[in-house]
Design a protein around this motif. Structure first.
Motif, PDB file in Angstrom:
ATOM      1  N   LYS A 116       0.900  -0.943   0.060  1.00  0.00           N
ATOM      2  CA  LYS A 116      -0.272   0.077  -0.329  1.00  0.00           C
ATOM      3  C   LYS A 116       0.900   1.170  -0.417  1.00  0.00           C
ATOM      4  CE  LYS A 116      -4.054  -2.176   2.562  1.00  0.00           C
ATOM      5  NZ  LYS A 116      -4.620  -2.488   0.896  1.00  0.00           N
ATOM      6  N   ASN A 117       2.112   1.514  -0.163  1.00  0.00           N
ATOM      7  CA  ASN A 117       2.829   1.824  -0.625  1.00  0.00           C
ATOM      8  C   ASN A 117       2.634   2.875  -2.011  1.00  0.00           C
ATOM      9  OD1 ASN A 117       4.902   3.855  -0.833  1.00  0.00           O
ATOM     10  ND2 ASN A 117       6.240   3.082   0.636  1.00  0.00           N
ATOM     11  N   TYR A 118       1.505   3.160  -2.223  1.00  0.00           N
ATOM     12  CA  TYR A 118       1.227   3.746  -3.805  1.00  0.00           C
ATOM     13  C   TYR A 118       1.761   4.674  -4.296  1.00  0.00           C
ATOM     14  CZ  TYR A 118      -2.661   1.052  -1.864  1.00  0.00           C
ATOM     15  OH  TYR A 118      -3.520   0.281  -1.197  1.00  0.00           O
ATOM     16  N   GLU A 119       2.879   5.928  -3.865  1.00  0.00           N
ATOM     17  CA  GLU A 119       3.893   6.876  -4.285  1.00  0.00           C
ATOM     18  C   GLU A 119       4.348   6.291  -4.916  1.00  0.00           C
ATOM     19  OE1 GLU A 119       5.761  10.863  -3.016  1.00  0.00           O
ATOM     20  OE2 GLU A 119       3.838  10.252  -2.186  1.00  0.00           O
ATOM     21  N   LYS A 120       5.310   5.139  -4.058  1.00  0.00           N
ATOM     22  CA  LYS A 120       6.319   5.040  -4.716  1.00  0.00           C
ATOM     23  C   LYS A 120       6.583   3.526  -5.252  1.00  0.00           C
ATOM     24  CE  LYS A 120       9.082   5.283  -0.665  1.00  0.00           C
ATOM     25  NZ  LYS A 120      10.153   4.641   0.228  1.00  0.00           N
ATOM     26  N   ALA A 121       5.096   3.127  -5.428  1.00  0.00           N
ATOM     27  CA  ALA A 121       4.527   1.772  -6.756  1.00  0.00           C
ATOM     28  C   ALA A 121       4.465   2.382  -8.081  1.00  0.00           C
ATOM     29  CB  ALA A 121       3.221   0.802  -6.024  1.00  0.00           C
ATOM     30  N   CYS A 122       3.438   4.228  -7.606  1.00  0.00           N
ATOM     31  CA  CYS A 122       4.113   5.065  -8.978  1.00  0.00           C
ATOM     32  C   CYS A 122       5.203   5.182  -9.547  1.00  0.00           C
ATOM     33  CB  CYS A 122       3.183   5.984  -9.023  1.00  0.00           C
ATOM     34  SG  CYS A 122       2.921   7.452 -10.247  1.00  0.00           S
ATOM     35  N   ASP A 123       6.213   5.861  -9.034  1.00  0.00           N
ATOM     36  CA  ASP A 123       7.681   6.295  -9.642  1.00  0.00           C
ATOM     37  C   ASP A 123       8.054   4.671  -9.715  1.00  0.00           C
ATOM     38  OD1 ASP A 123       7.118   8.235  -8.546  1.00  0.00           O
ATOM     39  OD2 ASP A 123       8.301   8.170  -5.964  1.00  0.00           O
ATOM     40  N   SER A 124       7.986   3.614  -9.224  1.00  0.00           N
ATOM     41  CA  SER A 124       8.736   2.556 -10.049  1.00  0.00           C
ATOM     42  C   SER A 124       8.081   1.983 -11.440  1.00  0.00           C
ATOM     43  CB  SER A 124       8.535   1.331  -8.966  1.00  0.00           C
ATOM     44  OG  SER A 124       8.773   1.380  -7.884  1.00  0.00           O
ATOM     45  N   PHE A 125       6.200   1.917 -11.291  1.00  0.00           N
ATOM     46  CA  PHE A 125       6.388   1.347 -12.344  1.00  0.00           C
ATOM     47  C   PHE A 125       6.520   2.675 -13.795  1.00  0.00           C
ATOM     48  CE2 PHE A 125       2.282  -0.152 -10.449  1.00  0.00           C
ATOM     49  CZ  PHE A 125       2.780  -1.519  -9.778  1.00  0.00           C
ATOM     50  N   SER A 126       6.228   4.323 -13.597  1.00  0.00           N
ATOM     51  CA  SER A 126       6.823   5.555 -14.528  1.00  0.00           C
ATOM     52  C   SER A 126       8.101   4.849 -15.154  1.00  0.00           C
ATOM     53  CB  SER A 126       7.038   6.961 -13.264  1.00  0.00           C
ATOM     54  OG  SER A 126       5.429   6.968 -13.363  1.00  0.00           O
ATOM     55  N   ASP A 127       9.646   4.294 -14.029  1.00  0.00           N
ATOM     56  CA  ASP A 127      10.520   3.927 -14.383  1.00  0.00           C
ATOM     57  C   ASP A 127      10.342   3.100 -15.355  1.00  0.00           C
ATOM     58  OD1 ASP A 127      11.489   6.477 -12.904  1.00  0.00           O
ATOM     59  OD2 ASP A 127      12.496   4.560 -11.038  1.00  0.00           O
ATOM     60  N   GLY A 128       9.465   2.112 -15.044  1.00  0.00           N
ATOM     61  CA  GLY A 128       9.542   0.927 -15.472  1.00  0.00           C
ATOM     62  C   GLY A 128       9.094   1.123 -17.256  1.00  0.00           C
ATOM     63  N   LEU A 129       8.148   2.477 -17.743  1.00  0.00           N
ATOM     64  CA  LEU A 129       7.319   2.884 -18.449  1.00  0.00           C
ATOM     65  C   LEU A 129       8.899   3.683 -19.454  1.00  0.00           C
ATOM     66  CD1 LEU A 129       5.022   2.265 -19.951  1.00  0.00           C
ATOM     67  CD2 LEU A 129       3.796   4.711 -18.910  1.00  0.00           C
ATOM     68  N   LYS A 130       8.959   4.490 -18.940  1.00  0.00           N
ATOM     69  CA  LYS A 130      10.234   5.082 -19.458  1.00  0.00           C
ATOM     70  C   LYS A 130      11.425   4.556 -20.018  1.00  0.00           C
ATOM     71  CE  LYS A 130      10.503   8.930 -16.487  1.00  0.00           C
ATOM     72  NZ  LYS A 130      11.085   9.544 -15.094  1.00  0.00           N
ATOM     73  N   LEU A 131      11.413   3.418 -19.298  1.00  0.00           N
ATOM     74  CA  LEU A 131      12.528   2.384 -20.596  1.00  0.00           C
ATOM     75  C   LEU A 131      12.198   1.439 -21.835  1.00  0.00           C
ATOM     76  CD1 LEU A 131      14.336   0.376 -16.952  1.00  0.00           C
ATOM     77  CD2 LEU A 131      15.566   2.144 -18.548  1.00  0.00           C
ATOM     78  N   ASP A 132      10.522   1.057 -21.171  1.00  0.00           N
ATOM     79  CA  ASP A 132      10.140   0.279 -22.224  1.00  0.00           C
ATOM     80  C   ASP A 132       8.010   1.368 -22.836  1.00  0.00           C
ATOM     81  OD1 ASP A 132       8.806  -0.771 -24.371  1.00  0.00           O
ATOM     82  OD2 ASP A 132       8.743  -2.291 -22.897  1.00  0.00           O
ATOM     83  N   PRO A 133       8.203   2.316 -23.512  1.00  0.00           N
ATOM     84  CA  PRO A 133       7.033   3.014 -23.415  1.00  0.00           C
ATOM     85  C   PRO A 133       5.495   2.500 -24.051  1.00  0.00           C
ATOM     86  CG  PRO A 133       9.178   4.128 -24.057  1.00  0.00           C
ATOM     87  CD  PRO A 133       9.719   2.517 -23.739  1.00  0.00           C
TER      88      PRO A 133
END
Length: 302
Positions: free
Chosen positions: A273-290
């Motif tokens: 339930k650490n949603y803010e950090k989860a969002c950051d991690s997902f965003s990092d992944g999307l930057k690597l593979d849009p």
């Protein structure tokens, strides 16, 4: 002539071999000729004739010519434990990282050549190069419980993600904790087999067994980031967020440019339930593979 040149090293005492080398060279002998599967330089090193080694190097003998796939003159000098020859070779331009997975530092770690580390490291030997067994020099030293060697290598070795207590004592404890191959017949099957068995267990939803298989495989191949990724996924399936995040972090540390590592970390953070950090991690992944649909969906439903 080449045969005589190499045999000469074995037949003539150290006091007379240098003069004979110069005579042969003046008559056109090939200083780098391979005979008896070795060069004259290898032969001089194996006989620990440092004066002959110096003469050959002064006459431009190839200090990096291997007599087999990996056995360069520097490796040969380490094998016979000749620090003087090692220094001569390094001064002449020997490649301190070798020509394959059998690096000089790996040899030093396997042989317990404590006095050789400083010389190799000062010359630029890379302590982060793994041997063909997948281990770093510091791991090999720790496996043999050579504390002094670990103390020398620790300050120059990059942090190993799967050694959770990154300290000298932590590395030694980690090495001591590793199961010995003879303790479990499964280890003899190798990491690929264990990984396959883990995948089979996952497919039948036996997540605990899958984790055990992946963990065993990790002991044999700790640098395989996919094993940590798979372990993280299993922990998520079991609802264990902390363990899932721990494995995901190791995965991402080893492969920071892998989108799936970011996704695993985000999924574990969602479970916690650490949603803010989860969002950051997902965003990092999307930057690597849009174009990654899985990560896009995770962000969309975040």
């Amino acid at each position: 002539m080449p045969v005589c040149f190499t045999r000469l090293i074995f037949c003539i005492p150290n006091s007379g071999v240098c003069d004979m080398i110069e005579v042969l060279l003046s008559k056109g002998a090939d200083i780098n000729s391979l005979s008896y599967c070795m060069t004259p330089l290898h032969a001089a090193i194996m006989e620990d004739q440092d004066a002959a080694v110096k003469t050959l190097l002064d006459q431009h003998a190839d200090c990096n010519k291997a007599m087999s796939i990996h056995c360069t003159p520097l490796i040969a000098a380490l094998r016979v434990r000749s620090l003087k020859c090692v220094r001569l070779l390094i001064k002449a331009g020997a490649h301190v990282n070798g020509v394959g997975p059998l690096t000089p530092l790996i040899v030093a770690a396997n042989e317990g050549l404590t006095d050789f580390y400083k010389c190799l490291l000062e010359a630029g030997a890379d302590p982060d190069l793994r041997g063909d067994g997948g281990q770093l020099p510091i791991e090999i030293a720790a496996h043999h419980n050579r504390r002094k060697d670990v103390e020398i290598l620790f300050p120059v070795t990059s942090r190993i993600p799967y050694v959770r207590d990154w300290s000298i004592d932590g590395i030694l404890a980690y090495a001591k904790s590793l199961p010995k191959v003879e303790d479990d017949p499964l280890f003899k099957m190798g990491p690929a087999y264990l990984k396959s068995e883990g995948s089979k267990a996952y497919k039948r939803k036996d997540y605990v067994s899958a984790i055990n298989f992946y963990t065993m495989a990790t002991k044999l191949d700790p640098a395989d980031a996919t094993l940590h990724s798979n372990t993280s996924l299993c922990w998520i399936k079991l609802g264990e967020g902390d363990e899932a995040l721990e494995s995901a972090k190791f995965c991402r540390m080893m492969r920071p440019d892998w989108p799936k590592a970011c996704y695993r970390q985000g999924a574990a953070q969602m479970l916690l339930k650490n949603y803010e950090k989860a969002c950051d991690s997902f965003s990092d992944g999307l930057k690597l593979d849009p174009t990654n649909v899985e990560i896009e969906d995770a962000l969309r439903y975040h």
